[in-house]
Design an enzyme around this catalytic site. Structure first.
Site, short mmCIF file in Angstrom:
data_model
loop_
_atom_site.label_atom_id
_atom_site.label_comp_id
_atom_site.label_asym_id
_atom_site.label_seq_id
_atom_site.Cartn_x
_atom_site.Cartn_y
_atom_site.Cartn_z
N CYS A 153 25.13 35.47 -1.58
CA CYS A 153 24.32 36.41 -0.78
C CYS A 153 24.18 35.87 0.64
CB CYS A 153 22.95 36.59 -1.43
SG CYS A 153 21.72 37.33 -0.36
N CYS B 161 20.66 35.14 1.61
CA CYS B 161 20.19 33.89 0.99
C CYS B 161 20.65 32.68 1.80
CB CYS B 161 20.73 33.78 -0.44
SG CYS B 161 20.25 35.14 -1.51
N ASP C 219 44.82 29.36 38.33
CA ASP C 219 45.61 28.32 38.98
C ASP C 219 47.04 28.85 39.08
OD1 ASP C 219 46.39 25.74 39.94
OD2 ASP C 219 47.12 25.27 37.92
N ASP D 57 45.66 24.73 34.07
CA ASP D 57 46.53 23.95 33.19
C ASP D 57 45.76 22.88 32.43
OD1 ASP D 57 46.01 22.02 35.08
OD2 ASP D 57 48.03 21.99 35.93
N ASP E 56 42.23 20.59 36.71
CA ASP E 56 41.25 21.63 37.00
C ASP E 56 39.92 21.42 36.28
OD1 ASP E 56 43.18 23.08 38.50
OD2 ASP E 56 44.06 23.77 36.62
#
Length: 681
Positions: free
Chosen positions: A11, A14, A388, A578, A582
């Protein structure tokens, strides 16, 4: 944090209640119960006490550190209940014999007890744990009230239809879980290690770097490695989403989890299993679906108040009208029972997390790893994207796009001398020139020298050759009149004389233009390019893609440019890079995505990793996020509308109780089926 696999909990409500109860304990730092994967994450100072609480709240729940298969629910008790119920009802309506009627009512009592066994036990457990608004407690209350107003057949029918609904719901949940487990089943379960001439079957986690493993046809490669002997085709679809097999031979790098399709491979282990690509993928997907989205958190909170609120509505319907003199108690109690029939929030509690799980799974099968369901939810709200350039929109591979000789020299002469000068260089530009010449230098190269930031020089066939940029020609005082050329230029000079130049450029990825156009159609309003490359190359790419750009950006400049981009536009913004240079910008973005490969997953810090390095995957993950969100909203609106409709029907007296039960069960099954559509996006 300890991770357990469990069985015996069927459930979803539950599961939420168990999670809430555990998190309320002072000795529990964190608890997560993931119903869709049967997984419990538990961080506690007192494990025995926490396990004892779990046993108290859910006696049937079994924990294990290994994945265990759940037993399928048996249909025999349900079929027996239905048959006996039909016999009893038919006898009541078509027999005039007193003994037959007494027997029929006895049969109804027996059917009620058999069909309601789980409800009785669940209600008893809920009352003992002071959970008075448990669905079992409410269902028991509804049937007892139905008996009280003389609706004996309907009281039993409620229990029978409720049991039938629970059975169908369990089958549907089991089916959905099988699909989810299949997604996580990419991990190899054994390895064959070669020690001398002996072959040993071991767990992948037992392998050490440098071990040699044997992989036969149809088997999974246990961890990342390098092929020592053999040649084969590998199925990497589960890792990268690539449907075409990959050819490998001696010295080829291979990924753990790949399926060997042809021939026997002898592979040297290069990574421990815990650091392998397949382990990272399984860990990322498992972690993603163990988190809760904002929508899921809202539904969990909503469910906590929904059931008591509906119970209060049922009580008001049953008591207020007769107290005000509008009808008798039996009629209004019967109508009030309708509200109790729709008091369980299962349709929402099951379908919402399943929908997000399906979306994460669909992305994973396409080679797109989403690190949390919050990311999938946020992605559906993104309206702005910054890219980029190198390695993201472009291939990151240089190609010769033009060769300009100076008479009397030819293009062939320029390429030949440039190749000879750079034959020992491993720079990407040098490699692109060697590839364009398509032949090897036929003469011995001497006195090779690389001059940082300028180029190279070397002696070949008694000639001094220089290959480099404009600054290189000025350094050696070589006359030329081509100082202001745009782009990446490699000048070539022989014995102090300029003989021509080569234009080198990065090329766009296949379908880059189509991808950006597709993103616009998918609802992206603003896009730009943020590049560390020089103005000419960035401008050329931006022009092809019809996209604004910023060039010559250092990492800190790129971060500031992205902040400005965010400030200029409403809604969430994403950065696609990439994943290497970055990091600051990826960290700043509302949603970050990196283009990489399956072997680089452990290094990625982005929210989403494209393992197949395909721009088409950027568009695909947007479609997945939007469709997942749409399906979840559909389920929420549909479930609440149907439940509201049955409350109205209850007030008007235009339907019977068993129809309300069937309607409520039907809502759950339809919402469940709708959520499973996300797995097939």
């Amino acid at each position: 944090m300890q991770k357990y696999h469990f069985t015996g909990l069927d459930c979803p409500d539950c599961a939420n209640k168990l999670e809430s109860a555990l998190n309320k304990q002072s000795y529990v730092q964190e608890a997560r119960v993931v119903f869709n994967t049967n997984t419990l994450y538990l961080k506690t100072q007192d494990m025995p006490k926490a396990l004892a609480l779990i046993k108290q709240l859910e006696p049937d729940m079994e924990l294990s550190e290994q994945v265990q298969s759940e037993a399928k629910p048996s249909a025999i008790p349900l079929l027996l209940s239905v048959v006996l119920y039909l016999i009893a009802v038919a006898t009541i309506h078509f027999s005039a014999q007193n003994w037959a009627l007494h027997l029929s009512y006895a049969l109804l009592a027996g059917v009620y007890l058999v069909a309601g066994k789980d409800v009785f036990l669940g209600a008893l457990r809920a009352i003992r744990n002071k959970q008075f608004f448990d669905e079992n407690t409410l269902m028991l209350s509804a049937t007892i009230a139905a008996f009280g107003v003389g609706a004996h057949e309907e009281a039993v029918s409620i229990m029978v239809f409720y049991s039938a609904g629970e059975f169908l719901q369990q089958l549907a949940i089991a089916r959905s879980k099988q699909s989810l487990h299949a997604l996580l089943d990419v991990a190899p379960n054994h390895a064959v290690r070669k020690v001398g001439q002996e072959l040993q079957e071991v767990e992948p986690s037992a392998l050490a770097i440098g071990d040699v493993v044997i992989v036969k046809v149809g088997e999974k490669i246990p961890t990342d490695g390098v092929v020592l002997r053999g040649e084969s085709l590998l199925d990497q679809k589960a890792l990268t989403g690539e449907s075409l097999p990959v050819n490998v031979k001696e010295h080829s790098a291979v990924l753990g989890g790949s399926i060997n399709l042809k021939g026997v491979l002898e592979i040297q282990v290069s990574k421990l299993y815990a650091d392998s690509s397949v382990a990272k993928i399984v860990d990322l997907v498992s972690n993603a679906v163990s988190q809760k989205s904002q929508t899921e958190k809202f539904i969990t909170t909503f469910a906590r108040y929904y059931t008591p609120a509906v119970f209060a509505i049922a009580l008001l319907i049953a008591l207020v009208p007769p107290l005000l003199g509008h009808g008798d108690f039996d009629t209004w109690i019967y109508r009030g029972l309708f509200a109790l029939m729709v008091s369980c929030p299962c349709a929402l509690v099951i379908s919402v997390p399943l929908g997000y799980f399906g979306g994460v799974g669909a992305a994973s099968r396409a080679g797109i790893l989403i690190k949390s369901v919050q990311t999938l939810e946020a992605l559906s709200q993104v309206k702005n994207i910054a890219f980029d350039k190198t390695g993201t929109l472009s291939k990151g591979e240089f190609n010769v796009i033009d060769v300009v000789p100076i008479a009397p020299f030819s293009k062939e002469d320029v390429l030949q001398h440039a190749t000879c000068a750079q034959i020992l260089s491993t720079h990407p530009i040098a490699i692109s020139i060697q590839k364009a010449y398509k032949r090897q230098c036929q003469h011995e190269v001497k006195d090779y020298q690389e001059i940082g930031g300028l180029g190279v020089q070397a002696s070949c066939h008694s000639h001094l050759i220089i290959a480099g940029n404009d600054k290189m020609l000025h350094k050696y005082n070589i006359p030329h009149d081509t100082c202001s050329l745009e782009g990446t230029i490699v000048h070539v000079a022989v014995d102090g004389k300029h003989i021509g130049y080569i234009v080198v450029a990065d090329t766009l990825k296949d379908n880059a233009k189509e991808c950006l156009d597709g993103l616009k159609h998918a609802g992206i309003e603003h896009m730009c390019i943020l590049s560390g490359d020089h103005e000419y190359s960035t401008k050329r790419v931006a022009k092809e893609l019809d996209c604004p750009y910023y060039a010559n950006l250092l990492p800190e400049d790129k971060l500031n440019a992205f902040k400005d981009f965010q400030a200029q536009h409403a809604h969430k913004s994403m950065f696609v890079g990439d994943g290497i240079n970055d990091a600051p910008t990826l960290a700043r973005a509302d949603v970050s995505m990196s283009m990489g490969s399956a072997s680089q997953i452990s290094k990625e810090s982005a929210d989403i990793v494209i393992t197949n390095n395909s721009l088409e995957s950027v568009l695909k993950v947007f479609k997945i996020a939007k469709k997942t969100k749409r399906i979840i909203i559909e389920n929420i609106i549909f479930a609440l509308a149907i439940k509201a409709m049955f409350i109205v029907l209850g007030l008007s007296g235009d339907a019977s109780l068993w129809e309300a039960v069937l309607g409520d069960v039907g809502v759950t099954l339809i919402a469940l089926a709708n959520s499973m559509r996300t797995m097939r996006i």
